[in-house]
Design a protein around this motif. Structure first.
Motif, mmCIF file in Angstrom:
data_model
loop_
_atom_site.group_PDB
_atom_site.id
_atom_site.type_symbol
_atom_site.label_atom_id
_atom_site.label_comp_id
_atom_site.label_asym_id
_atom_site.label_seq_id
_atom_site.Cartn_x
_atom_site.Cartn_y
_atom_site.Cartn_z
ATOM 1 N N ALA A 1 0.848 -1.205 0.000
ATOM 2 C CA ALA A 1 0.000 0.000 0.000
ATOM 3 C C ALA A 1 0.877 1.246 0.000
ATOM 4 O O ALA A 1 0.672 2.175 -0.779
ATOM 5 C CB ALA A 1 -0.898 -0.020 1.228
ATOM 6 N N LYS A 2 1.883 1.239 0.865
ATOM 7 C CA LYS A 2 2.784 2.386 0.972
ATOM 8 C C LYS A 2 3.481 2.641 -0.379
ATOM 9 O O LYS A 2 3.529 3.770 -0.864
ATOM 10 C CB LYS A 2 3.830 2.100 2.060
ATOM 11 N N GLU B 1 9.891 13.816 1.821
ATOM 12 C CA GLU B 1 8.582 14.335 1.415
ATOM 13 C C GLU B 1 7.634 13.174 1.105
ATOM 14 O O GLU B 1 6.466 13.186 1.495
ATOM 15 C CB GLU B 1 8.758 15.230 0.177
ATOM 16 N N ARG B 2 8.173 12.171 0.417
ATOM 17 C CA ARG B 2 7.351 11.006 0.057
ATOM 18 C C ARG B 2 6.855 10.292 1.302
ATOM 19 O O ARG B 2 5.671 9.995 1.430
ATOM 20 C CB ARG B 2 8.159 10.025 -0.805
ATOM 21 N N ASP B 3 7.779 10.050 2.221
ATOM 22 C CA ASP B 3 7.421 9.308 3.428
ATOM 23 C C ASP B 3 6.337 10.041 4.214
ATOM 24 O O ASP B 3 5.370 9.427 4.686
ATOM 25 C CB ASP B 3 8.663 9.100 4.313
ATOM 26 N N ASN B 4 6.519 11.346 4.359
ATOM 27 C CA ASN B 4 5.544 12.127 5.133
ATOM 28 C C ASN B 4 4.172 12.114 4.469
ATOM 29 O O ASN B 4 3.155 11.926 5.120
ATOM 30 C CB ASN B 4 6.023 13.581 5.272
ATOM 31 N N GLU C 1 0.701 10.467 5.830
ATOM 32 C CA GLU C 1 -0.428 11.388 6.021
ATOM 33 C C GLU C 1 -1.669 10.882 5.255
ATOM 34 O O GLU C 1 -2.778 10.818 5.803
ATOM 35 C CB GLU C 1 0.012 12.769 5.485
ATOM 36 N N LEU C 2 -1.468 10.467 3.993
ATOM 37 C CA LEU C 2 -2.607 10.058 3.172
ATOM 38 C C LEU C 2 -3.183 8.714 3.615
ATOM 39 O O LEU C 2 -4.400 8.545 3.637
ATOM 40 C CB LEU C 2 -2.188 9.987 1.699
ATOM 41 N N LEU C 3 -2.292 7.782 3.959
ATOM 42 C CA LEU C 3 -2.820 6.480 4.393
ATOM 43 C C LEU C 3 -3.573 6.614 5.714
ATOM 44 O O LEU C 3 -4.572 5.921 5.944
ATOM 45 C CB LEU C 3 -1.696 5.432 4.481
ATOM 46 N N ASP C 4 -3.124 7.531 6.545
ATOM 47 C CA ASP C 4 -3.874 7.822 7.770
ATOM 48 C C ASP C 4 -5.232 8.431 7.422
ATOM 49 O O ASP C 4 -6.260 8.061 7.988
ATOM 50 C CB ASP C 4 -3.094 8.799 8.661
ATOM 51 N N ALA C 5 -5.202 9.341 6.443
ATOM 52 C CA ALA C 5 -6.437 10.026 6.057
ATOM 53 C C ALA C 5 -7.476 9.057 5.508
ATOM 54 O O ALA C 5 -8.676 9.241 5.716
ATOM 55 C CB ALA C 5 -6.131 11.101 5.022
ATOM 56 N N ALA D 1 -1.610 11.696 -3.797
ATOM 57 C CA ALA D 1 -0.217 11.822 -3.342
ATOM 58 C C ALA D 1 0.552 12.959 -4.016
ATOM 59 O O ALA D 1 1.220 13.741 -3.341
ATOM 60 C CB ALA D 1 0.514 10.495 -3.526
ATOM 61 N N PRO D 2 0.450 13.111 -5.325
ATOM 62 C CA PRO D 2 1.248 14.178 -5.950
ATOM 63 C C PRO D 2 0.587 15.556 -5.890
ATOM 64 O O PRO D 2 1.022 16.458 -6.582
ATOM 65 C CB PRO D 2 1.367 13.700 -7.397
#
Lengths: 227, 405
Positions: free
Chosen positions: A101-102, A118-121, A125-129, A158-159
């Motif tokens: 997923a990540k 930046e990617r990791d953050n 953030e998005l998977l939490d969202a 993501a982008p």
């Protein structure tokens, strides 16, 4: 501000009897809309979405996305344009099966050559969202259809695209998953002002849309904005 | 990212990957073994023939090789010694004075090739002493001659008898001499066995009236593979107008030609094997792309360049091939090593036939790393070629159509 403008676009498939999949459609979608393009099967909604998304080219007419006429772009330029401007969610099998997923969410950012931090953050953030912070390392085969679609939404966002195009995103989901997915998208639309455009004939999606454009035989038969 | 994707993709269908890898594995193993045996037999053949007499490199007076007469001999000045001793690859320069003469006993006479040589140096280069079948090995300072067994039979002479040599020497002087036979040597080649007479170098020079002169220096190399470099260095150090420096390939073109034609046959067989394997790999790659059209459509839709997609599929083919190559090469190694240390022996009857040509009927494998590297590169080239068609198909992908498959 308009993010998508189509001016009298046609998409005709040649044959003994030419088929007009999109027949003179002009629409104007502004930033922050949550719009559903609806209609029966064969009405041209997916073709219209593909044209707006730069996946297909109109036979005639103009498609202006972010002030750029994308109908003039070459196929290679369109790939770049999609990468930097549009998020996509498809009906099913959205994800790359061999990536977690990540990694799926990170995929588009990698293509954009974004920095690792930046990617990791952004991925976290998005998977939490989308409520999948704990499924980061699961592969698509280890997730339900609804979870996969949520990962697809995270990947689309993501982008930080100008808008997200979703082609029948709930077609294969049960009502709980559909409701969850729509809640997530509605919240992202409200909080981050992200424009969502769906093609759908799912009444649950139509009920949540603030604007509903109805197509029949490739033509707009109604365009209703709800408060 | 592409590497990670490619690596994981090949394990999506483990059975198919293992089958394809297996075909590469067996092809590479078989190819290495075949080529190694073939090259090993050539190396043995060259070693037999070259170290048998000519050496890997020779120095003559310019024009000697085309017209091998004593008038084309040269004075043994220190120039050549200095040039050869400065090269670390050259162990020894072995001097020779060779010419034809008539060998006679009291009842008959036979044409012969008289070789004036330094007994010790000659033995180091050609192992001449091992060919001694009767009597003593010839010695520097001694007046004795060592003759080939076949010639001794024709002349009906044995050890202790006197050999008479008559001929024409340097600048046409008459050459005649009597030499006690001290030993008999046996050569596999009937031609050499019926013709050769060995004299200590200074005796041969006196016999031919060519004191201080030589017809050749045969070089004894520490590593025979260095012969080309040695020739190149010597050509720099010696006056090319005065001396000709030749390697064994120039002196024995027929041997080179025979090896090349045989090697060509082997390579054609390898080619057939690889084409079969390439078609297997091609089938796998076609299946790999046919069943992933939707996925490729999604990937290009979200912004992945088709060029990268094609590279990813190419990497998948290369990974599968590389695994087959590495495991195949590793698996071939014990066989190659075994046959290197335990060469294939063709049997006594074949051994006799081979001995006629001065060769041993044993076939060791070659440990030349080039064999392994060449097979690996060949399969990799095929893998890249096999990836071209899928790459073209990927470059033509229309994401909308792909996602409708």
């Amino acid at each position: 501000m308009s993010v998508i403008i189509t001016k009298n676009i046609y998409k005709t498939y040649p044959g003994v009897v030419p088929v007009h999949a999109v027949n003179g459609v002009s629409i104007d979608i502004t930033e922050g809309e949550f719009t559903a393009i609806v209609g029966p099967s064969g009405s041209g909604k997916t073709t219209l979405l593909n044209i707006i998304g730069g996946l297909d080219k109109p036979t005639s007419g103009e498609v202006i996305v972010n002030n750029q006429d994308i109908s003039q772009l070459s196929n290679n330029e369109l790939i770049d344009f999609r990468l930097h401007n549009i998020g996509f969610v498809f009906q099913a099998y959205n994800l790359i099966p061999v990536l977690t997923a990540k990694e799926n969410v990170e995929f588009v950012m990698l293509l954009q050559k974004r920095a690792k931090e930046e990617r990791d953050n952004r991925v976290a953030e998005l998977l939490d969202a989308v409520g999948l912070g704990d499924r980061m390392n699961n592969r698509p085969s280890q997730m339900s259809g609804g979870q996969q679609q949520r990962v697809a939404v995270a990947r689309a966002l993501a982008p930080k695209p100008k808008f997200v195009l979703a082609d029948e995103p709930t077609a294969n989901l049960d009502s709980t998953s559909t409701s969850n997915l729509l809640d997530i998208m509605a919240e992202l639309n409200r909080k981050e002002n992200i424009t969502f455009v769906f093609s759908t004939h799912d009444q649950r999606v139509i009920d949540r849309a603030r604007r509903v454009i109805t197509l029949e035989d490739g033509k707009i038969v109604s365009d209703v904005t709800r408060e | 990212m592409l590497y990670k994707l490619a690596w994981r993709n090949i394990w999506r269908n483990k059975r198919r990957t293992f089958i394809t890898m297996g075909s590469v594995f067996f092809a590479v193993m078989l190819a290495i073994l075949m080529r190694s045996l073939q090259e090993g037999s050539y190396e043995k053949m060259i070693e037999n023939v070259v170290s048998f007499y000519t050496g890997y490199v020779q120095i003559h007076k310019e024009g000697y090789w085309d017209d091998q007469v004593l008038d084309n001999s040269f004075e043994a000045t220190p120039v050549i010694k200095t040039a050869t001793s400065s090269l670390p690859s050259v162990n020894e320069a072995v001097p020779r004075l060779e010419s034809f003469a008539l060998a006679a006993s009291d009842s008959t006479s036979e044409p012969c090739l008289v070789v004036g040589a330094d007994p010790e140096k000659e033995n180091v280069l050609t192992g001449l002493q091992n060919k001694l079948v009767k009597g003593d090995y010839f010695k520097t300072g001694s007046a004795g001659a060592m003759i080939a067994e076949g010639l001794s039979e024709k002349l009906q002479l044995g050890v202790g008898d006197t050999l008479v040599l008559i001929g024409s020497g340097y600048h046409g002087v008459s050459a005649a001499g009597k030499y006690p036979i001290t030993g008999l040597v046996r050569f596999g080649s009937p031609d050499l066995n019926d013709r050769l007479v060995y004299l200590p170098l200074e005796k041969a020079q006196i016999f031919y009236g060519a004191e201080g002169r030589l017809t050749s220096y045969a070089l004894n190399l520490s590593n025979p593979d260095d012969y080309k470099a040695v020739v190149k260095d010597l050509k720099k150090g010696l006056d090319e107008g005065q001396y000709e420096i030749m390697d064994w390939t120039e002196m024995m073109p027929e041997l080179v030609q025979m090896i090349e034609s045989d090697r060509g046959g082997g390579i054609i067989m390898m080619g057939v094997l690889y084409v079969i394997i390439a078609f297997g790999m091609f089938g796998t790659v076609l299946m790999m792309i046919a069943e992933r059209q939707y996925e490729f459509g999604v990937m290009t839709a979200v912004g992945m360049k088709k060029r990268k997609l094609a590279t990813m599929v190419g990497l998948e083919t290369i990974f599968i091939s590389a695994m087959g190559i590495i495991t195949g090469a590793i698996a071939s190694l014990p066989f190659v090593l075994y046959f290197y240390y335990n060469p294939i022996y063709l049997g006594d009857s074949m051994a006799e036939a081979y001995a006629q040509f001065g060769m041993e009927a044993v076939f060791p494998t070659s440990l030349d790393p080039a064999i392994f590297i060449n097979q690996a590169l060949t399969v990799l080239v095929f893998a890249v070629l096999v990836s071209i068609y899928p790459a073209i198909k990927i470059m033509q992908i229309d994401p909308v159509k792909a996602m409708h498959t």
